[in-house]
Design a protein around this motif. Sequence first.
Motif, mmCIF file in Angstrom:
data_model
loop_
_atom_site.group_PDB
_atom_site.id
_atom_site.type_symbol
_atom_site.label_atom_id
_atom_site.label_comp_id
_atom_site.label_asym_id
_atom_site.label_seq_id
_atom_site.Cartn_x
_atom_site.Cartn_y
_atom_site.Cartn_z
ATOM 1 N N GLY A 1 0.791 -1.232 0.000
ATOM 2 C CA GLY A 1 0.000 0.000 0.000
ATOM 3 C C GLY A 1 0.818 1.273 0.000
ATOM 4 O O GLY A 1 0.265 2.370 0.086
ATOM 5 N N SER A 2 2.155 1.160 -0.101
ATOM 6 C CA SER A 2 2.973 2.372 -0.053
ATOM 7 C C SER A 2 3.033 3.029 -1.427
ATOM 8 O O SER A 2 2.577 2.469 -2.424
ATOM 9 C CB SER A 2 4.382 2.044 0.438
ATOM 10 N N SER A 3 3.599 4.212 -1.432
ATOM 11 C CA SER A 3 3.706 4.987 -2.656
ATOM 12 C C SER A 3 5.177 5.294 -2.894
ATOM 13 O O SER A 3 5.863 5.732 -1.974
ATOM 14 C CB SER A 3 2.914 6.283 -2.456
ATOM 15 N N SER B 1 0.815 -4.916 -3.338
ATOM 16 C CA SER B 1 0.287 -3.866 -4.218
ATOM 17 C C SER B 1 0.809 -2.528 -3.746
ATOM 18 O O SER B 1 0.902 -2.277 -2.540
ATOM 19 C CB SER B 1 -1.245 -3.852 -4.163
ATOM 20 N N PHE B 2 1.168 -1.670 -4.687
ATOM 21 C CA PHE B 2 1.729 -0.355 -4.330
ATOM 22 C C PHE B 2 1.447 0.624 -5.464
ATOM 23 O O PHE B 2 0.935 0.249 -6.521
ATOM 24 C CB PHE B 2 3.233 -0.481 -4.063
ATOM 25 N N LYS B 3 1.814 1.876 -5.223
ATOM 26 C CA LYS B 3 1.519 2.967 -6.159
ATOM 27 C C LYS B 3 2.821 3.630 -6.573
ATOM 28 O O LYS B 3 3.731 3.757 -5.757
ATOM 29 C CB LYS B 3 0.688 4.006 -5.407
ATOM 30 N N VAL B 4 2.899 4.049 -7.810
ATOM 31 C CA VAL B 4 4.057 4.834 -8.249
ATOM 32 C C VAL B 4 3.569 6.207 -8.671
ATOM 33 O O VAL B 4 2.574 6.317 -9.400
ATOM 34 C CB VAL B 4 4.797 4.152 -9.428
ATOM 35 N N GLY B 5 4.280 7.249 -8.219
ATOM 36 C CA GLY B 5 4.000 8.620 -8.632
ATOM 37 C C GLY B 5 2.997 9.331 -7.745
ATOM 38 O O GLY B 5 2.424 8.787 -6.855
#
Length: 518
Positions: free
Chosen positions: A420-422, A514-518
């Motif tokens: 869950g991090s970005s 699962s994670f986020k980019v940007g």
Amino acid sequence: MTQPVSPPMRTSRWAAAFAGLVAVATALATGELLAGLVPGVPSPILAVGRVVIDLQPPGAKELVVSIFGTADKLALEVLVLAVALVIGAGLGILARGRPGIAAAVVGGFVVIGVGAGLQAPDTQPALAVLGGVAEFAAGTTALDRLMRVVATSPGPASPGGTAIAPDWSRRMLLVRGGGLAVASLAAGAIGRVLLDRQRVPVTGGLPVPGVDAELPAGADLGLEGLTPIVVPNEDFYRIDTALLVPNVDRDTWRLRIHGLVEREVSLAYADLLALPVIEQYVTIACVSNRVGGDLIGNARWTGVRLRDVLDLAGVREGASQLVGRSVDGWTAGMPVSWIMEPEREPMIAVGMNGAPLPRQHGFPARLIVPGLYGYVSATKWLSELELTTMEAFDGYWVPLGWAKEAPILTQSRIDRPRRGSSIPAGPFTFAGMAWAMDRGISKVEVQVDDGEWREATLSTAISDTTWVQWQLDWEATPGDHRVTVRATDGTGEIQTETATRPDPDGARGWHSVSFKVG
Ligand SMILES: Nc1nc2c(c(=O)[nH]1)N[C@H]1C(S)=C(S)[C@@H](COP(=O)(O)O)O[C@H]1N2
Ligand SMILES: [Mo]
């Protein structure tokens, strides 16, 4: 002057409940304070908590698993306390009409507490009984006094049959009851602090190993957010059924080796260390660990060879199971064939990462067996080694639905990025851990979204009995992503993809984040 004849005692329900609750708190506090002051008197709350742990109903496995984190143990104590107080409130209501029965219930309670306390090995029965008498006296006296305050109400019965205590008696109840409650809290807290102090054993120095365990160059990739290859003692996971960490005096400690042996042997700490002292890195893991979980750790263990110790007693033909028993009666059973396999070196460890074994990790001595989950091998506070057959005995967790034989499964985990991090777009390094004690890890592969599996770089393995770190560079592109990891063990077998629960023999499945980019 003559006493006015008391009118029929009619008491507010709430006031009576409060009185009962405070009375039970007083009894418990008396027990906790005595337990702290006098070694050998059991703490009533811990004693009952321990019985609750030991009575775990089979089937409640998942709940059971969750109880053994350190924080959950505190939750168990709070639960025991809360249940006792609620019963106390009921007791107060009962005491309005039937004080004799209420006192008998307090007595029954104390008997349960003392009975539970007698299950603990460090309890002295006579002291436990005396403690129980003191708890009973404190509880019934408090109940009697408070009920008198509650019952001084001369008010007429209301149409509903209840009477309301006059204001002055209410105030008196609040002052006396409240004061007693605060005093109980303080006494209980002091008792617990003393109890913990009274249990700190002398640890002393550590023997010097004849064989040094070396950490090879490149053993740790040293990435931020990645678990270190050797986990410091303070950060090492802890799993056991002990509410109070056993307090073992190393000077009087003995290790008994019996059962199917040529001659029964009892070793003092010094006898144990008269054997050659060795040191090795071994990663131990808990069967309850979920995919991606952290109930696993790697340490440098100092101690003696288990086989050297068994040789002193002589293992008899036909012995197929070795049972490690702890000072608190906990047991782990493992196949003798696993122990005797020359490629691995099971040990009795007395040191962890260069320090004497910390109390929480089994001071003064514990078993460390490469390749087996902790519950079938890693007995802490070791007091007995018993040789028997596989059929003749089940270790602690086996009747509760866990496998009798439990080699550690091949697993891998993603530490970077966190779920869950970005992360910013651009170059990024995935990293994590992989293990297959004691087969070793030959390959780790990583998949981003639905892309190709790419092979990760591994840290230099310390040995097949330890985990490794892995890392893989990636050019992070904006959007939502998911990364998955899988490992291949030293025999070429790939980690099982199909997910299973931890029970009965360890969790399977691939870890995804699962994670986020940007
Ligand atoms: N005496 C005792 N030893 C025990 C246990 C226990 O409950 N009591 N738990 C075992 C389990 S399930 C595991 S996973 C390991 C954990 O060891 P650690 O707490 O040092 O990490 O200890 C094992 N040894
Ligand atoms: Mo475990």
